[in-house]
Write a protein that holds these residues in place. Sequence first.
Motif, PDB file in Angstrom:
ATOM      1  N   ILE A 198       1.174  -0.963   0.513  1.00 46.58           N
ATOM      2  CA  ILE A 198       0.314   0.088   0.106  1.00 46.58           C
ATOM      3  C   ILE A 198       0.748   1.020  -0.006  1.00 46.58           C
ATOM      4  N   ALA A 245      -3.504  -1.057  -5.436  1.00 43.26           N
ATOM      5  CA  ALA A 245      -2.871  -1.773  -4.012  1.00 43.26           C
ATOM      6  C   ALA A 245      -3.320  -1.883  -2.205  1.00 43.26           C
ATOM      7  N   THR A 271      -4.953  -5.616  -0.881  1.00 43.58           N
ATOM      8  CA  THR A 271      -5.588  -6.476  -0.718  1.00 43.58           C
ATOM      9  C   THR A 271      -6.788  -6.597  -2.259  1.00 43.58           C
ATOM     10  N   ILE A 285     -11.010  -5.563  -1.538  1.00 46.00           N
ATOM     11  CA  ILE A 285     -11.091  -4.608  -1.063  1.00 46.00           C
ATOM     12  C   ILE A 285     -11.049  -2.688  -1.229  1.00 46.00           C
ATOM     13  N   CYS A 286     -12.391  -2.937  -1.625  1.00 50.88           N
ATOM     14  CA  CYS A 286     -12.374  -1.343  -2.386  1.00 50.88           C
ATOM     15  C   CYS A 286     -11.808  -1.487  -3.437  1.00 50.88           C
ATOM     16  N   ASP A 287     -11.862  -2.809  -4.406  1.00 57.66           N
ATOM     17  CA  ASP A 287     -11.080  -2.500  -5.480  1.00 57.66           C
ATOM     18  C   ASP A 287     -11.434  -3.908  -6.253  1.00 57.66           C
ATOM     19  N   CYS A 301      -3.307  -4.034   3.830  1.00 57.95           N
ATOM     20  CA  CYS A 301      -4.391  -4.102   3.689  1.00 57.95           C
ATOM     21  C   CYS A 301      -4.629  -2.590   4.568  1.00 57.95           C
ATOM     22  N   ALA A 302      -4.892  -0.895   3.456  1.00 59.63           N
ATOM     23  CA  ALA A 302      -4.961  -0.219   4.606  1.00 59.63           C
ATOM     24  C   ALA A 302      -5.558  -0.659   5.792  1.00 59.63           C
ATOM     25  N   PHE A 342     -15.511   3.874   1.005  1.00 55.96           N
ATOM     26  CA  PHE A 342     -15.815   5.107   1.406  1.00 55.96           C
ATOM     27  C   PHE A 342     -16.790   5.576   1.481  1.00 55.96           C
ATOM     28  N   TYR A 368     -12.287   4.353   4.684  1.00 56.69           N
ATOM     29  CA  TYR A 368     -12.111   5.055   3.550  1.00 56.69           C
ATOM     30  C   TYR A 368     -12.050   6.611   2.979  1.00 56.69           C
ATOM     31  N   GLU A 369     -10.815   7.153   3.344  1.00 60.45           N
ATOM     32  CA  GLU A 369     -11.025   8.646   2.794  1.00 60.45           C
ATOM     33  C   GLU A 369     -10.090   9.570   1.379  1.00 60.45           C
ATOM     34  N   GLU A 412      -1.232   7.937   4.245  1.00 59.97           N
ATOM     35  CA  GLU A 412       0.316   7.609   3.842  1.00 59.97           C
ATOM     36  C   GLU A 412       1.098   6.450   4.800  1.00 59.97           C
ATOM     37  N   LEU A 413       0.118   5.062   4.930  1.00 60.69           N
ATOM     38  CA  LEU A 413       0.573   4.614   5.962  1.00 60.69           C
ATOM     39  C   LEU A 413       1.997   3.854   4.697  1.00 60.69           C
ATOM     40  N   GLU A 423      -3.505  10.026   1.275  1.00 58.25           N
ATOM     41  CA  GLU A 423      -4.455   8.443   1.010  1.00 58.25           C
ATOM     42  C   GLU A 423      -4.630   8.850   2.977  1.00 58.25           C
ATOM     43  N   PHE A 424      -5.845   8.131   3.310  1.00 62.93           N
ATOM     44  CA  PHE A 424      -6.586   8.480   4.563  1.00 62.93           C
ATOM     45  C   PHE A 424      -7.290   7.282   4.754  1.00 62.93           C
ATOM     46  N   VAL A 425      -6.819   6.742   6.461  1.00 60.59           N
ATOM     47  CA  VAL A 425      -7.945   5.638   6.598  1.00 60.59           C
ATOM     48  C   VAL A 425      -8.402   6.424   8.050  1.00 60.59           C
TER      49      VAL A 425
HETATM   50  N1  SAM Z   1      -7.597  -2.588  -1.639  1.00 57.50           N
HETATM   51  C1  SAM Z   1      -6.595  -1.079  -0.251  1.00 57.50           C
HETATM   52  C2  SAM Z   1      -7.036  -2.089   0.517  1.00 57.50           C
HETATM   53  O1  SAM Z   1      -6.344  -3.133   0.825  1.00 57.50           O
HETATM   54  O2  SAM Z   1      -6.384  -1.352   1.411  1.00 57.50           O
HETATM   55  C3  SAM Z   1      -7.750  -0.166  -0.561  1.00 57.50           C
HETATM   56  C4  SAM Z   1      -7.593   0.269  -2.223  1.00 57.50           C
HETATM   57  S1  SAM Z   1      -9.205   1.643  -1.709  1.00 57.50           S
HETATM   58  C5  SAM Z   1      -9.599   2.289  -4.018  1.00 57.50           C
HETATM   59  C6  SAM Z   1      -7.660   2.908  -1.851  1.00 57.50           C
HETATM   60  C7  SAM Z   1      -7.986   3.503  -0.211  1.00 57.50           C
HETATM   61  O3  SAM Z   1      -7.734   2.899   0.653  1.00 57.50           O
HETATM   62  C8  SAM Z   1      -7.383   4.707  -0.366  1.00 57.50           C
HETATM   63  O4  SAM Z   1      -8.057   6.429  -0.672  1.00 57.50           O
HETATM   64  C9  SAM Z   1      -6.972   5.255   1.490  1.00 57.50           C
HETATM   65  O5  SAM Z   1      -8.550   5.482   1.665  1.00 57.50           O
HETATM   66  C10 SAM Z   1      -7.035   4.043   1.974  1.00 57.50           C
HETATM   67  N2  SAM Z   1      -5.746   3.523   1.465  1.00 57.50           N
HETATM   68  C11 SAM Z   1      -4.621   3.123   0.605  1.00 57.50           C
HETATM   69  N3  SAM Z   1      -3.521   3.160   0.806  1.00 57.50           N
HETATM   70  C12 SAM Z   1      -2.761   3.487   2.350  1.00 57.50           C
HETATM   71  C13 SAM Z   1      -2.434   4.365   2.457  1.00 57.50           C
HETATM   72  N4  SAM Z   1      -0.542   3.749   2.311  1.00 57.50           N
HETATM   73  N5  SAM Z   1      -2.370   5.047   3.691  1.00 57.50           N
HETATM   74  C14 SAM Z   1      -3.715   5.181   4.053  1.00 57.50           C
HETATM   75  N6  SAM Z   1      -4.829   5.216   3.381  1.00 57.50           N
HETATM   76  C15 SAM Z   1      -4.162   4.629   2.820  1.00 57.50           C
END
Ligand code: SAM
Length: 286
Positions: free
Chosen positions: A17, A89, A91, A94-96, A119-120, A140, A165-166, A193-194, A223-225
């Motif tokens: 991620i 990015a 898994t 998961i939102c993908d 997985c974020a 989201f 997610y945001e 930005e994990l 990127e935010f959680v």
């Molecule tokens: N499949 C991914 C997962 O396993 O977490 C998520 C994909 S989703 C389309 C993308 C969202 O995940 C971002 O908008 C953000 O909210 C979150 N995300 C992904 N990478 C991240 C990171 N490095 N730090 C924080 N949030 C992250």
Amino acid sequence: MTSSKKKGTLYLIATPIGNFNDISYRAITTIKNSEYIAAENTKHTLKLLNHLGIKAKLISYNDHNEKNQANYLLDLLQQGHDIGMVSDAGTPLICDPGYTIVNIAREKAIKVVSIPGPCALITALCASGMPTDRFSFLGFLPSTTSARQQKLKEMQEYPYTWIVYEAPHRILKSLTDMHTILSPERHIVIARELTKTFETVHSGTIENLLEILYNSKDEQRGEFVVIIQGKAKSSEVKSKDMQLLSLLLAEMPIKKACAIVSETTGISKKILYQEALKLKDKTYKV
Ligand code: SAM
């Protein structure tokens, strides 16, 4: 008559991620051994493959072409080819993309193997300090204000940790809505930005964290959680709660009665148990 031809396997491969070092040995081996790699964005995946020094036959598979591509990939699997699926990015699914093909593959008795990894939401939850024993993931929040506020109202009383997610362009709007609907004092964690260079994990009240973000453009990037504390259980036992408890105590054991009242009112079982003992005491004294 069933075909004796061996079907291929669909591998769902979690990828980093942010930090490319967060890829498992098994994920790398599976990418190498798959005959095709179905990727959400082939350009994006190519960067990862180049980093790993792997050459693969890439096929595009995303929300826009999912219907057609799912049939194409299912044909390949039926013919005996192994396919690895990756998203941009984390898994897959998961939102993908990926749900459609996995669902049909399982119906058609095609083997699906999930290769675990980043997985974020799980990365954020583990670092958050919030209870992890029971939680909900909402993906989201809706993009329109009215739908987002409606969703927040639905979650207002949820008693366990919840996670969303945001995106950077909506983080302030979502936090502002949370401030209004959930209350400024509700405790949240923002993981940004994990696994990347500018990773930050802030925890505090919605009021505190809104202030941090308002005061820094940098804190609004990336990127935010967002992890939200569940609504604290109430400790106030109203007379109608006592009436319900009293009625139930006449019909069932004390523990069961307390559990039912706790579920309906949000009051902790411990407090209700003490009240139930007082009620029983009174009954015997009369
Ligand atoms: N499949 C991914 C997962 O396993 O977490 C998520 C994909 S989703 C389309 C993308 C969202 O995940 C971002 O908008 C953000 O909210 C979150 N995300 C992904 N990478 C991240 C990171 N490095 N730090 C924080 N949030 C992250």
